[in-house]
Design a protein around this motif. Structure first.
Motif, mmCIF file in Angstrom:
data_model
loop_
_atom_site.group_PDB
_atom_site.id
_atom_site.type_symbol
_atom_site.label_atom_id
_atom_site.label_comp_id
_atom_site.label_asym_id
_atom_site.label_seq_id
_atom_site.Cartn_x
_atom_site.Cartn_y
_atom_site.Cartn_z
ATOM 1 N N SER A 1 -41.154 8.239 5.334
ATOM 2 C CA SER A 1 -40.019 8.155 4.426
ATOM 3 C C SER A 1 -39.763 9.484 3.742
ATOM 4 O O SER A 1 -40.680 10.280 3.526
ATOM 5 C CB SER A 1 -40.266 7.087 3.348
ATOM 6 O OG SER A 1 -40.415 5.797 3.910
ATOM 7 N N ARG B 1 -36.826 11.098 0.565
ATOM 8 C CA ARG B 1 -35.740 10.831 -0.365
ATOM 9 C C ARG B 1 -34.980 12.121 -0.624
ATOM 10 O O ARG B 1 -35.541 13.085 -1.149
ATOM 11 C CB ARG B 1 -36.267 10.273 -1.682
ATOM 12 C CG ARG B 1 -35.175 9.796 -2.644
ATOM 13 C CD ARG B 1 -35.749 9.539 -4.011
ATOM 14 N NE ARG B 1 -34.819 8.866 -4.907
ATOM 15 C CZ ARG B 1 -34.743 9.097 -6.217
ATOM 16 N NH1 ARG B 1 -35.558 9.976 -6.785
ATOM 17 N NH2 ARG B 1 -33.872 8.435 -6.960
ATOM 18 N N TYR C 1 -28.335 10.018 -4.057
ATOM 19 C CA TYR C 1 -29.619 9.992 -3.378
ATOM 20 C C TYR C 1 -29.482 9.302 -2.027
ATOM 21 O O TYR C 1 -28.603 8.467 -1.818
ATOM 22 C CB TYR C 1 -30.663 9.236 -4.201
ATOM 23 C CG TYR C 1 -30.825 9.734 -5.612
ATOM 24 C CD1 TYR C 1 -31.675 10.788 -5.902
ATOM 25 C CD2 TYR C 1 -30.122 9.144 -6.661
ATOM 26 C CE1 TYR C 1 -31.829 11.247 -7.199
ATOM 27 C CE2 TYR C 1 -30.268 9.594 -7.959
ATOM 28 C CZ TYR C 1 -31.126 10.649 -8.220
ATOM 29 O OH TYR C 1 -31.278 11.104 -9.509
ATOM 30 N N GLN D 1 -32.350 7.408 0.253
ATOM 31 C CA GLN D 1 -33.706 6.978 0.556
ATOM 32 C C GLN D 1 -33.776 6.639 2.034
ATOM 33 O O GLN D 1 -33.055 5.759 2.503
ATOM 34 C CB GLN D 1 -34.084 5.761 -0.287
ATOM 35 C CG GLN D 1 -35.478 5.215 -0.013
ATOM 36 C CD GLN D 1 -36.574 6.181 -0.388
ATOM 37 O OE1 GLN D 1 -36.561 6.737 -1.480
ATOM 38 N NE2 GLN D 1 -37.517 6.394 0.516
ATOM 39 N N ASN E 1 -36.173 5.414 5.084
ATOM 40 C CA ASN E 1 -37.408 4.758 5.479
ATOM 41 C C ASN E 1 -37.431 4.533 6.982
ATOM 42 O O ASN E 1 -36.399 4.591 7.648
ATOM 43 C CB ASN E 1 -37.557 3.419 4.752
ATOM 44 C CG ASN E 1 -37.605 3.550 3.254
ATOM 45 O OD1 ASN E 1 -38.170 4.511 2.713
ATOM 46 N ND2 ASN E 1 -37.028 2.578 2.556
#
Length: 121
Positions: free
Chosen positions: A17, A19, A79, A81, A83
């Protein structure tokens, strides 16, 4: 001028992951849509995710269920994120922000400098 600064890219293994952040600065009256794009070498730039001023979001099919876009209006920041990263996610990621610098100004479109995401074992 409106300036966008991106951060958060790097090298990560498949399944990992990251960010990403993109902060807008300058004389900003209001922020409208915020968007993430990406471009891999030899590939077309593609839309990854977008979020409206009202918080509605949409995603490319290739990242849906794995990526989440969000925003902090107080910080003029968007942002991403990411994953369950895959090698095919490897690209330079660019943010784009629609802003107004005054109450009667037209929308201005600003781009970040890009941040490299590399997904590899």
């Amino acid at each position: 001028q409106v300036h966008l600064v991106e951060s958060g890219g790097g090298l990560v293994q498949p399944g990992g992951s990251l960010r990403l952040s993109c902060a807008a600065s300058g004389s900003i009256f209001s922020v409208h849509a915020m968007t993430w794009y990406r471009q891999a070498p030899g590939k077309q730039r593609e839309l990854v995710a977008a979020i409206t001023s009202g918080g509605n979001s949409n995603y490319a099919d290739s990242v849906k269920g794995r990526f989440t876009i969000s925003r902090d209006n107080a910080k003029n920041t968007v942002y991403l994120q990411m994953n369950s990263l895959k090698p095919e996610d490897t690209a330079v990621y660019y943010c784009n922000v629609e802003v107004r610098i005054g109450p009667s100004n037209n929308v201005l479109n600003a781009w970040g400098q890009g941040t490299l995401v590399t997904v590899s074992s």
